[in-house]
Design a protein around this motif. Structure first.
Motif, PDB file in Angstrom:
ATOM      1  N   LYS A 295     -33.044  32.419  -9.721  1.00 41.77           N
ATOM      2  CA  LYS A 295     -33.349  32.323  -8.463  1.00 41.77           C
ATOM      3  C   LYS A 295     -33.719  33.733  -8.116  1.00 41.77           C
ATOM      4  O   LYS A 295     -33.102  34.880  -8.693  1.00 41.77           O
ATOM      5  CB  LYS A 295     -32.359  32.024  -7.597  1.00 41.77           C
ATOM      6  CG  LYS A 295     -32.350  31.972  -6.272  1.00 41.77           C
ATOM      7  CD  LYS A 295     -31.507  31.240  -5.510  1.00 41.77           C
ATOM      8  CE  LYS A 295     -31.674  31.169  -4.072  1.00 41.77           C
ATOM      9  NZ  LYS A 295     -30.478  30.559  -3.142  1.00 41.77           N
ATOM     10  N   ASP A 296     -34.922  34.395  -7.374  1.00 41.68           N
ATOM     11  CA  ASP A 296     -35.272  35.490  -7.229  1.00 41.68           C
ATOM     12  C   ASP A 296     -35.401  36.387  -8.664  1.00 41.68           C
ATOM     13  O   ASP A 296     -34.832  37.607  -8.407  1.00 41.68           O
ATOM     14  CB  ASP A 296     -34.260  36.305  -6.341  1.00 41.68           C
ATOM     15  CG  ASP A 296     -34.237  35.406  -4.872  1.00 41.68           C
ATOM     16  OD1 ASP A 296     -35.077  35.013  -4.442  1.00 41.68           O
ATOM     17  OD2 ASP A 296     -32.776  35.595  -4.485  1.00 41.68           O
ATOM     18  N   GLY A 297     -35.915  35.847  -9.571  1.00 42.71           N
ATOM     19  CA  GLY A 297     -36.157  36.490 -10.897  1.00 42.71           C
ATOM     20  C   GLY A 297     -34.843  36.935 -11.645  1.00 42.71           C
ATOM     21  O   GLY A 297     -34.846  37.462 -12.625  1.00 42.71           O
ATOM     22  N   ARG A 298     -33.696  36.295 -11.200  1.00 46.86           N
ATOM     23  CA  ARG A 298     -32.393  36.483 -11.912  1.00 46.86           C
ATOM     24  C   ARG A 298     -32.032  35.406 -12.617  1.00 46.86           C
ATOM     25  O   ARG A 298     -32.092  34.122 -11.744  1.00 46.86           O
ATOM     26  CB  ARG A 298     -31.362  37.055 -10.812  1.00 46.86           C
ATOM     27  CG  ARG A 298     -30.243  37.426 -11.522  1.00 46.86           C
ATOM     28  CD  ARG A 298     -29.170  38.258 -10.430  1.00 46.86           C
ATOM     29  NE  ARG A 298     -27.967  37.538 -10.369  1.00 46.86           N
ATOM     30  CZ  ARG A 298     -27.344  36.976  -9.788  1.00 46.86           C
ATOM     31  NH1 ARG A 298     -27.806  36.356  -8.522  1.00 46.86           N
ATOM     32  NH2 ARG A 298     -26.202  36.407 -10.013  1.00 46.86           N
TER      33      ARG A 298
ATOM     34  N   PRO B 121     -34.633  25.833  -8.724  1.00 48.51           N
ATOM     35  CA  PRO B 121     -33.907  26.883  -9.522  1.00 48.51           C
ATOM     36  C   PRO B 121     -33.256  26.358 -10.694  1.00 48.51           C
ATOM     37  O   PRO B 121     -32.889  27.217 -11.391  1.00 48.51           O
ATOM     38  CB  PRO B 121     -32.897  27.442  -8.341  1.00 48.51           C
ATOM     39  CG  PRO B 121     -32.953  26.253  -7.473  1.00 48.51           C
ATOM     40  CD  PRO B 121     -33.986  25.459  -7.377  1.00 48.51           C
ATOM     41  N   VAL B 122     -32.852  25.119 -10.681  1.00 52.94           N
ATOM     42  CA  VAL B 122     -32.153  24.527 -11.979  1.00 52.94           C
ATOM     43  C   VAL B 122     -33.146  24.553 -13.235  1.00 52.94           C
ATOM     44  O   VAL B 122     -34.059  23.808 -13.050  1.00 52.94           O
ATOM     45  CB  VAL B 122     -31.485  23.322 -11.668  1.00 52.94           C
ATOM     46  CG1 VAL B 122     -30.936  22.607 -13.203  1.00 52.94           C
ATOM     47  CG2 VAL B 122     -30.686  23.179 -10.535  1.00 52.94           C
ATOM     48  N   LEU B 123     -32.692  25.219 -14.273  1.00 53.05           N
ATOM     49  CA  LEU B 123     -33.819  25.185 -15.434  1.00 53.05           C
ATOM     50  C   LEU B 123     -33.637  24.136 -16.349  1.00 53.05           C
ATOM     51  O   LEU B 123     -34.123  23.558 -16.980  1.00 53.05           O
ATOM     52  CB  LEU B 123     -33.800  26.633 -16.312  1.00 53.05           C
ATOM     53  CG  LEU B 123     -34.247  27.843 -15.265  1.00 53.05           C
ATOM     54  CD1 LEU B 123     -33.743  28.855 -16.171  1.00 53.05           C
ATOM     55  CD2 LEU B 123     -35.618  27.847 -14.907  1.00 53.05           C
ATOM     56  N   ALA B 124     -31.925  23.911 -16.617  1.00 56.19           N
ATOM     57  CA  ALA B 124     -31.476  23.055 -17.402  1.00 56.19           C
ATOM     58  C   ALA B 124     -30.064  23.151 -17.376  1.00 56.19           C
ATOM     59  O   ALA B 124     -29.253  23.645 -16.650  1.00 56.19           O
ATOM     60  CB  ALA B 124     -31.823  23.800 -19.000  1.00 56.19           C
TER      61      ALA B 124
END
Length: 90
Positions: free
Chosen positions: A39-42, A16-19
């Motif tokens: 997470k979950d599209g949010r 879930p960590v993008l940056a």
């Protein structure tokens, strides 16, 4: 309060960590270690935190917005910088 600079750093892990981001406010105050998550599209941000010894929560934010409007502005600005970061990475 003006967000005067946002620096994005690529996450070295999947999930879930993008940056990560560092944000400068009014060219005078820096917040390091904001985590960008999906997470979950949010999409949302997690403010820097530290572990606490007692209590129900294991972590406590060390810096955070005091109201919903500021959090929304900060989140939108950080994710705009993230999108720009992705474009420049290509």
């Amino acid at each position: 309060m003006e967000i005067t600079n946002v620096k994005i750093f690529r996450a070295r892990q999947n999930g879930p960590v993008l940056a990560y981001a560092n944000v400068i406010l009014d060219n005078q105050f820096i917040i390091r270690g904001i985590t960008l998550l999906e997470k979950d599209g949010r999409r949302f941000i997690s403010m820097p935190s530290r572990r606490v010894r007692n209590g129900e929560r294991n972590f406590r934010d060390t810096a955070h917005p005091l109201n919903h409007e500021i959090r929304k502005e900060l989140t939108e600005t950080v994710f705009e910088a993230y999108e720009e970061f992705l474009k420049n990475e290509e």
